[in-house]
Structure formats: C-alpha cells, structure tokens
Design an enzyme around this catalytic site. Sequence first.
Site, PDB file in Angstrom:
ATOM      1  N   ARG A 103     -16.607  62.351  67.739  1.00 48.99           N
ATOM      2  CA  ARG A 103     -16.237  61.644  66.517  1.00 48.99           C
ATOM      3  C   ARG A 103     -15.538  60.343  66.870  1.00 48.99           C
ATOM      4  O   ARG A 103     -14.600  60.333  67.666  1.00 48.99           O
ATOM      5  CB  ARG A 103     -15.315  62.518  65.660  1.00 48.99           C
ATOM      6  CG  ARG A 103     -14.968  61.888  64.314  1.00 48.99           C
ATOM      7  CD  ARG A 103     -14.127  62.807  63.471  1.00 48.99           C
ATOM      8  NE  ARG A 103     -12.753  62.913  63.957  1.00 48.99           N
ATOM      9  CZ  ARG A 103     -11.749  63.444  63.236  1.00 48.99           C
ATOM     10  NH1 ARG A 103     -11.993  63.934  62.045  1.00 48.99           N
ATOM     11  NH2 ARG A 103     -10.539  63.512  63.734  1.00 48.99           N
ATOM     12  N   THR A 107     -13.949  55.233  62.742  1.00 48.21           N
ATOM     13  CA  THR A 107     -14.855  55.384  61.599  1.00 48.21           C
ATOM     14  C   THR A 107     -14.964  56.835  61.147  1.00 48.21           C
ATOM     15  O   THR A 107     -15.428  57.106  60.034  1.00 48.21           O
ATOM     16  CB  THR A 107     -16.260  54.882  61.960  1.00 48.21           C
ATOM     17  OG1 THR A 107     -16.823  55.738  62.970  1.00 48.21           O
ATOM     18  CG2 THR A 107     -16.204  53.459  62.487  1.00 48.21           C
ATOM     19  N   ASP A 201      -5.595  69.155  68.138  1.00 52.31           N
ATOM     20  CA  ASP A 201      -6.944  68.953  68.675  1.00 52.31           C
ATOM     21  C   ASP A 201      -7.353  70.205  69.455  1.00 52.31           C
ATOM     22  O   ASP A 201      -6.784  70.500  70.505  1.00 52.31           O
ATOM     23  CB  ASP A 201      -6.977  67.723  69.579  1.00 52.31           C
ATOM     24  CG  ASP A 201      -8.373  67.377  70.031  1.00 52.31           C
ATOM     25  OD1 ASP A 201      -8.975  68.183  70.767  1.00 52.31           O
ATOM     26  OD2 ASP A 201      -8.875  66.304  69.650  1.00 52.31           O
ATOM     27  N   ASP A 204      -8.413  69.668  73.186  1.00 54.12           N
ATOM     28  CA  ASP A 204      -7.294  69.387  74.074  1.00 54.12           C
ATOM     29  C   ASP A 204      -6.466  70.637  74.341  1.00 54.12           C
ATOM     30  O   ASP A 204      -6.000  70.869  75.462  1.00 54.12           O
ATOM     31  CB  ASP A 204      -6.389  68.306  73.480  1.00 54.12           C
ATOM     32  CG  ASP A 204      -7.052  66.929  73.496  1.00 54.12           C
ATOM     33  OD1 ASP A 204      -8.075  66.777  74.194  1.00 54.12           O
ATOM     34  OD2 ASP A 204      -6.542  66.025  72.815  1.00 54.12           O
TER      35      ASP A 204
END
Length: 210
Positions: A103, A107, A201, A204
């Site tokens: 991703r 944007t 995340d 991560d």
Amino acid sequence: MRVHVADHPLITHKLTVLRDRSTPAPTFRALTEELVTLLAYEATREVRTEVVTIQTPVAETKGLAISEPRPLIVPILRAGLGMLEGMVKLIPSAEVGFLGMVRNEETLEPTTYAERLPDDLSDRQCFVLDPMLATGGSLGAAIDFLFARGAVDVTAICLLAAPEGVAALETATEGREVHLVLGAVDERLNEKGYIVPGLGDAGDRLYGLV
C-alpha cells in the site's frame, strides 16, 4: 458479500493480547496462528466436499472428503504469511499460492509486485489471508485478481477490520460470491489509514521493521 464476525471469548482474549504493544513478536506469531485456525473453522463451513466410502475396523461406512479441485489458500505478502500455518493446519490438502501487494502510504492505493498463482482458477474456492482490513484497497484488489483468473467463490479471513474497509470491500465485490470472516470490527480508521484501536502494523509486529 456475506460478513461473519466471530463472537467467541477465546478469539477476543487472543486479540486482546495481540493488541497489547508489549506483546513480543514470538508470542504475536503464535497467537496469530491460533486465531487463524479458530477463524478458519467458520471460513470453511461451506468448503466443498464429496461422499466417500471407507472401511472402519468394524464396518463399511460413508463420510466426506475435500473435493477436487482442492481449495487454494492465498496469503497476501508479507503479513498474510503469518496466518498461513494456522490455515494449512486445518486444511492440509489445500494448495497454496502467494500474492504480493503493498500500500502506498500517501495515496493508500495498493500495488501488486509479485504473484504465484495458477493461471486458471476456474471452479476453485479461494481463501485469502490478510490480517488487517483497513481501507479495503489491497484486499479488494486481491479478490479482483482471483476472479479475473476464473475463481468463483472467495473467502477472506482477517483478524481485524475497520467499518470503512468493510463498506469499501462490499462495494468493490458487488455481484460476486465473497465471504468475509473477521475476528472483530474496530471503531474507525485514523488519518493515516490505520485501524483504531487496532494493533499497529501486523507485518512489522510479526517480522520486525525492514
């Protein structure tokens, strides 16, 4: 699109530990695997089967076996890899493909950078693994990719979702046979496209910062 939010105290408990920022990566990985197995019971409720005849130590009887073509499990790299083992444990006869998507953090649009899937998915049931359904862009693009290759029935399994992501995916998959199985639906997305309260995340926390 059919949406099923698993309402079970064990799932909520494991999600609570995943959310805790002090939970170390080894524990996070182990709990993710356990959670996926629990969610997969719901996700595979309509897996295709066929009647088979077997011989028990006592008598002949009929049972069920997974039908051909076998289900296809598709983790979205890289975070989806952390969900793969929990799914394969439940359906060891399934085939596994991979779809790499990233991703753009500005944007929020997804880009496909790698794939390892059969060219023809005609008449295949596909199970897509993606821990977080945030904006819905990556998962929607993955589902589009599978249907473009002939898939007829796609089930997505996510640990957490934002309401915005669920709504976006519902719009993107209109008219298709899609089933969404979730551990929980959280409050909202923040301005950076992260789920709140979420768990950070997932990639991560599974594999570290790279």
